[in-house]
Design a protein around this motif. Structure first.
Motif, mmCIF file in Angstrom:
data_model
loop_
_atom_site.group_PDB
_atom_site.id
_atom_site.type_symbol
_atom_site.label_atom_id
_atom_site.label_comp_id
_atom_site.label_asym_id
_atom_site.label_seq_id
_atom_site.Cartn_x
_atom_site.Cartn_y
_atom_site.Cartn_z
ATOM 1 N N GLU A 23 -3.662 3.383 -4.797
ATOM 2 C CA GLU A 23 -4.897 2.697 -5.175
ATOM 3 C C GLU A 23 -4.752 2.059 -6.551
ATOM 4 O O GLU A 23 -4.143 2.630 -7.455
ATOM 5 C CB GLU A 23 -6.049 3.710 -5.180
ATOM 6 C CG GLU A 23 -7.396 3.121 -5.502
ATOM 7 C CD GLU A 23 -8.495 4.155 -5.499
ATOM 8 O OE1 GLU A 23 -9.597 3.849 -6.000
ATOM 9 O OE2 GLU A 23 -8.237 5.288 -5.024
ATOM 10 N N GLY A 24 -5.309 0.876 -6.687
ATOM 11 C CA GLY A 24 -5.298 0.196 -7.973
ATOM 12 C C GLY A 24 -4.203 -0.831 -8.138
ATOM 13 O O GLY A 24 -4.173 -1.536 -9.149
ATOM 14 N N GLY A 25 -3.329 -0.935 -7.151
ATOM 15 C CA GLY A 25 -2.251 -1.914 -7.242
ATOM 16 C C GLY A 25 -2.684 -3.275 -6.744
ATOM 17 O O GLY A 25 -3.742 -3.455 -6.144
ATOM 18 N N HIS A 26 -1.847 -4.243 -7.013
ATOM 19 C CA HIS A 26 -2.061 -5.613 -6.542
ATOM 20 C C HIS A 26 -0.855 -6.003 -5.699
ATOM 21 O O HIS A 26 0.287 -5.800 -6.119
ATOM 22 C CB HIS A 26 -2.213 -6.581 -7.711
ATOM 23 C CG HIS A 26 -3.255 -6.170 -8.704
ATOM 24 N ND1 HIS A 26 -4.597 -6.282 -8.459
ATOM 25 C CD2 HIS A 26 -3.139 -5.624 -9.945
ATOM 26 C CE1 HIS A 26 -5.276 -5.847 -9.489
ATOM 27 N NE2 HIS A 26 -4.415 -5.427 -10.418
ATOM 28 N N ARG A 27 -1.125 -6.537 -4.520
ATOM 29 C CA ARG A 27 -0.036 -6.942 -3.649
ATOM 30 C C ARG A 27 -0.052 -8.447 -3.469
ATOM 31 O O ARG A 27 -1.079 -9.107 -3.593
ATOM 32 C CB ARG A 27 -0.110 -6.255 -2.279
ATOM 33 C CG ARG A 27 -1.305 -6.643 -1.454
ATOM 34 C CD ARG A 27 -1.128 -6.304 0.016
ATOM 35 N NE ARG A 27 0.086 -6.866 0.565
ATOM 36 C CZ ARG A 27 0.229 -8.135 0.920
ATOM 37 N NH1 ARG A 27 -0.765 -8.995 0.764
ATOM 38 N NH2 ARG A 27 1.364 -8.561 1.422
ATOM 39 N N LYS A 28 1.111 -8.997 -3.159
ATOM 40 C CA LYS A 28 1.256 -10.435 -2.959
ATOM 41 C C LYS A 28 2.280 -10.658 -1.878
ATOM 42 O O LYS A 28 3.348 -10.029 -1.863
ATOM 43 C CB LYS A 28 1.709 -11.120 -4.250
ATOM 44 C CG LYS A 28 1.818 -12.634 -4.135
ATOM 45 C CD LYS A 28 0.454 -13.273 -4.046
ATOM 46 C CE LYS A 28 0.552 -14.812 -3.935
ATOM 47 N NZ LYS A 28 1.081 -15.231 -2.643
ATOM 48 N N SER A 29 1.937 -11.551 -0.953
ATOM 49 C CA SER A 29 2.859 -11.890 0.132
ATOM 50 C C SER A 29 3.767 -13.038 -0.294
ATOM 51 O O SER A 29 3.363 -13.914 -1.070
ATOM 52 C CB SER A 29 2.083 -12.290 1.387
ATOM 53 O OG SER A 29 1.277 -11.230 1.845
ATOM 54 N N PHE A 30 4.982 -13.011 0.236
ATOM 55 C CA PHE A 30 5.962 -14.059 -0.041
ATOM 56 C C PHE A 30 6.712 -14.382 1.234
ATOM 57 O O PHE A 30 6.893 -13.529 2.104
ATOM 58 C CB PHE A 30 6.955 -13.619 -1.122
ATOM 59 C CG PHE A 30 6.393 -13.584 -2.509
ATOM 60 C CD1 PHE A 30 6.408 -14.714 -3.314
ATOM 61 C CD2 PHE A 30 5.831 -12.421 -3.006
ATOM 62 C CE1 PHE A 30 5.890 -14.679 -4.583
ATOM 63 C CE2 PHE A 30 5.304 -12.372 -4.273
ATOM 64 C CZ PHE A 30 5.330 -13.508 -5.079
ATOM 65 N N VAL A 31 7.126 -15.627 1.332
ATOM 66 C CA VAL A 31 7.937 -16.061 2.466
ATOM 67 C C VAL A 31 9.311 -16.433 1.958
ATOM 68 O O VAL A 31 9.462 -17.270 1.063
ATOM 69 C CB VAL A 31 7.303 -17.271 3.183
ATOM 70 C CG1 VAL A 31 8.225 -17.775 4.289
ATOM 71 C CG2 VAL A 31 5.946 -16.895 3.758
ATOM 72 N N ASP A 32 10.295 -15.775 2.486
ATOM 73 C CA ASP A 32 11.695 -16.105 2.196
ATOM 74 C C ASP A 32 12.467 -15.950 3.503
ATOM 75 O O ASP A 32 13.229 -15.018 3.691
ATOM 76 C CB ASP A 32 12.251 -15.194 1.107
ATOM 77 C CG ASP A 32 13.659 -15.609 0.674
ATOM 78 O OD1 ASP A 32 14.084 -16.723 1.055
ATOM 79 O OD2 ASP A 32 14.330 -14.821 -0.018
#
Length: 805
Positions: A322-331
């Protein structure tokens, strides 16, 4: 006191500009004093895509750029998933005002974009801090601040000019020396140190030193196998080459690289960072994220683990804590990063009970982690519907297009055809999409599988997903297949007053069969030839079969009603084997009708209510006066008799054989034909002497469809004949007609197929009675074909009949 620091204070004594925050809507901004820094967050939907901040003090407004942030203790970050922009400012940042030793005031401008125009918003906040000595280890810089008993002795300089001027002239009295592991630098003045990235500032009694990591006079060492960066500076205040005052400023920060192991991010820092920084009397550790410290039990519930091993503090955080930040990436494939803004506070107490707060702000980021999506085939065969669920889609990824067997549909999805796309939102910050496509939608590939004896429906799906805000597209492919029973088509049948109607809803695989009426394939040409009404489009086939047309079978014939049955056959396209039939039987109640069977029988219900001389239908008869009705009532009579019986006449006309008889009612003026002697064994025939009240009935058969024309007393036809009933055919002045006894038997020679036509009444007709003579055949010559067979009164050209011995 050092005049350089007094100069800094003099500049900050200027009056503050007034600020107005009333027009900034509540709910779009959030300001808070956190441990070690001030934080403000504003919604991106309010600021626009590119918001900017400015730090404001009495000397003006200063844009907070990336370089200026490192120099002055600021940090600006955009959080797209939270739709916020966030500003963090150290309590000792460049343009911070101090009310007293423990109170710090912040004043900022926010430049937002509203409808293409820039709008300026202002806000301020005052925070307090109690620690006499603080060390801040931020992501981009190191900072140390200490209370000092330095006093600004401006009174000794008040000989000429203002205190500020004298302070500015006295900056050369301050120098700094940086200490390495084995040697120290030459003394340098503060302006030279500032050029090398070192910033000195005096806030009341608090002396501040800030610098980026990796400066020329910093050094790295290892403490318990943990790398630590140290800056040790000594401030010298001298007058006339006499050192009046020295102040040691030491900061040390762990520069341990975050590691990732078995789902955990790990970061380490020594309990004792440096002998001049950390005391050995006691230590306490608190942890949190985004500057918000929490109790250890709460931290553990959120997935943060703090352990101490060999005087080393080890922080472990699960990637989905809890409390994290996620980000999606395309590679190539879809990946994700998890980021935590770790906040760690160490409280160190030395042997003199002097307290030091070491505050760490470290961004912990996982490596690129695969983020596979999954698809679930929920197809319902009984509904004839593909149902496919695409799940575990991150919240920063959205579906922009769907390609179905090469046909592309883009968002927003209208769901107007045979497909439908529905978004499903979940509580774990993921969502999914449910795709439904009808089996018979044109985009679905249909193929008959002989191996499975079923129809195979195939659908290739290519999802196009976009990673927000603009990381590019990601493609996810899958295929589904369904087998359904490939049963032959079935018609819906209905009855009407005029005939039978059939309806067939087309299916994509109906091409596997064809439809026939008997042995004839149903085509538009066949329908036109038999007077069917056929409408065939991409959706359905409609067929209206009028009564008494080709293909009917009749049974339970009575005076008032009969049953008509029509059958449609569905045959295998390759083998012509009958795979299904649709039979419809309907009751009919026409006033009068005539049926001409394939086995040589005529059935007639005639309406005799038009008789002019009060005849009784039950007393009516055919040409053969002994052939009376099978049933009769006050208005109608039912006759059924062989084509070659009851005095019937046979005639040929242009490719047709016509059998004709007449219905008379019993009156005194109906006599017996004189053509037959009284001692003859032949049956007497009725003679019409004066009356016109008679009904002509006849059946016509194409010669091309006849196999036997009562040869050996048998009659065989490929199809039923065309019949008609004619009232009042002959006028009273017309010469009487008698039946003749033929001298030869009837026999037909083969002819080319002909289109039947309706024989028109009236005029002279060549005819022969349907009698069974001993002679074997007659010879037919010059038989011509007719294109059409019309019904109703009129004249039909006749073919001469040559009798052969």
């Amino acid at each position: 006191m050092a005049l350089g620091f007094c100069f800094g204070i003099a500049l900050l004594l200027s009056a503050w500009l007034p600020v107005d925050t009333a027009h900034i809507p509540e709910g779009v901004r959030h300001m808070e004093c956190r441990d070690g820094f001030f934080m403000v967050a504003v919604d991106l939907n309010f600021t626009g895509e590119e918001p900017r901040f400015e730090a404001v003090d009495g000397t003006g407004a200063y844009p907070i750029t990336a370089q200026y942030s490192t120099e002055c203790g600021y940090a600006v970050s955009v959080l797209p998933l939270q739709a916020r922009v966030k500003l963090q400012a150290s309590y000792a940042s460049c343009h911070t005002d101090h009310k007293d030793e423990n109170a710090f005031s912040f004043n900022f401008n926010l430049i937002a974009n509203s409808s293409g125009e820039e709008v300026l918003y202002t806000f301020n906040k005052t925070c307090s801090v109690q620690s006499p000595r603080m060390i801040s280890c931020d992501n981009d810089y190191m900072e140390v601040s200490v209370w000092s008993d330095i006093a600004c002795q401006l009174g000794t300089l008040k000989e000429d000019g203002s205190a500020a001027d004298k302070a500015a002239l006295a900056t050369s009295d301050w120098q700094v020396v940086f200490h390495g592991t084995e040697e120290q630098s030459m003394p340098m003045n503060l302006s030279e140190a500032h050029k090398q990235g070192y910033s000195f500032k005096l806030l009341g009694r608090r002396l501040v030193l800030r610098m980026p990591y990796g400066q020329p006079h910093s050094f790295r060492t290892e403490v318990n196998d943990v790398p630590v960066e140290v800056v040790h500076a000594t401030l010298l205040f001298s007058r006339q080459r006499w050192v009046v005052l020295t102040i040691d400023l030491v900061t040390a920060c762990s520069v341990y690289e975050v590691s990732y192991d078995d789902g955990y991010m790990v970061w380490k820092t020594p309990e004792v960072l440096h002998p001049l920084v950390s005391g050995v009397h006691g230590s306490q550790v608190n942890i949190g994220v985004d500057g918000e410290l929490v109790e250890q039990t709460i931290a553990e519930e959120r997935g943060y683990l703090v352990e101490t091993h060999n005087a080393t503090v080890e922080i472990s955080i699960t990637f989905n804590a809890e409390g994290g930040h996620r980000k999606s990436f395309v590679d190539g494939d879809l990946y994700e990063l998890h980021t935590f803004n770790l906040c760690l506070e160490q409280t160190l107490v030395d042997e003199d009970d002097a307290e030091t707060k070491v505050r760490v702000h470290r961004t912990m980021t996982t490596p690129l982690l695969p983020r596979p999506l999954f698809t679930n085939n929920q197809t319902a065969l009984e509904e004839g519907l593909f149902t496919v669920y695409l799940g575990d889609v991150p919240e920063d990824v959205e579906l922009t297009a769907v390609e179905l067997n090469g046909h592309t549909f883009t968002a927003p999805f209208t769901n107007a055809s045979g497909y439908n796309v529905t978004e499903v939102v979940h509580h774990n910050n993921t969502h999914g999409y449910t795709l439904t496509v009808l089996f018979d939608d044109p985009v679905v590939v249909q193929q008959f599988s002989k191996e499975d004896a079923a129809m195979k429906h195939m659908l290739d799906v290519n999802y196009t997903l976009m990673v927000l805000p603009d990381n590019g597209p990601y493609y996810h492919q899958m295929s589904v297949m369904a087998l359904t029973d490939a049963s032959p088509p079935a018609f819906e049948a209905s009855c009407s007053e005029s005939g039978v109607g059939f309806r067939l809803t087309h299916r994509p695989f109906d091409y596997l069969w064809y439809i026939s009426i008997g042995s004839d394939r149903l085509t538009p040409e066949l329908a036109a030839r038999h007077n069917y009404t056929m409408i065939n489009d991409s959706q359905s086939l409609l067929l209206e079969v009028p009564l008494f047309t080709h293909g009917y079978e009749y049974k339970n014939i009575s005076l008032k009603r009969f049953l008509g049955t029509f059958e449609i056959l569905v045959r295998d396209r390759e083998t012509s084997e009958v795979r299904r039939s649709t039979v419809k039987t309907c009751p009919f109640t026409p006033t009068e009708f005539i049926m001409c069977s394939t086995d040589g029988r005529m059935t007639v219900v005639a309406d005799l209510s038009y008789l002019q001389h009060g005849g009784i239908p039950a007393r009516s008869n055919l040409i053969d006066i002994y052939c009376g009705p099978k049933e009769a009532d006050n208005t109608s009579a039912l006759f059924t008799f062989p084509l070659n019986g009851c005095g019937s006449r046979v005639m040929l006309d242009q490719g047709n054989v016509i059998y004709q008889n007449e219905i008379f009612h019993s009156k005194k003026d109906l006599g017996v034909s004189k053509a037959v002697p009284n001692n003859s064994t032949e049956r007497p025939m009725a003679v019409n002497q004066t009356l016109s009240d008679r009904v002509i009935v006849e059946c016509a058969y194409p010669l091309a469809g006849l196999h036997r024309l009562f040869s050996m007393y048998k009659f065989e036809s490929e199809m039923a004949g065309f019949g008609r009933i004619v009232h009042n055919w002959l006028s009273m002045t017309e010469p009487q007609i008698t039946t003749l006894k033929p001298t030869t038997a009837l026999h037909t020679t083969p002819t080319t197929p002909a289109t039947t036509s309706t024989r028109e009444p009236g005029g002279a007709s060549a005819f022969q009675p349907a009698f069974h003579p001993p002679v074997r055949y007659i010879k037919v010559s010059r038989v011509r074909n007719l294109d059409t067979m019309r019904r109703g009164p009129g004249r039909i050209p006749q073919t001469k009949v040559n009798l052969a011995n």
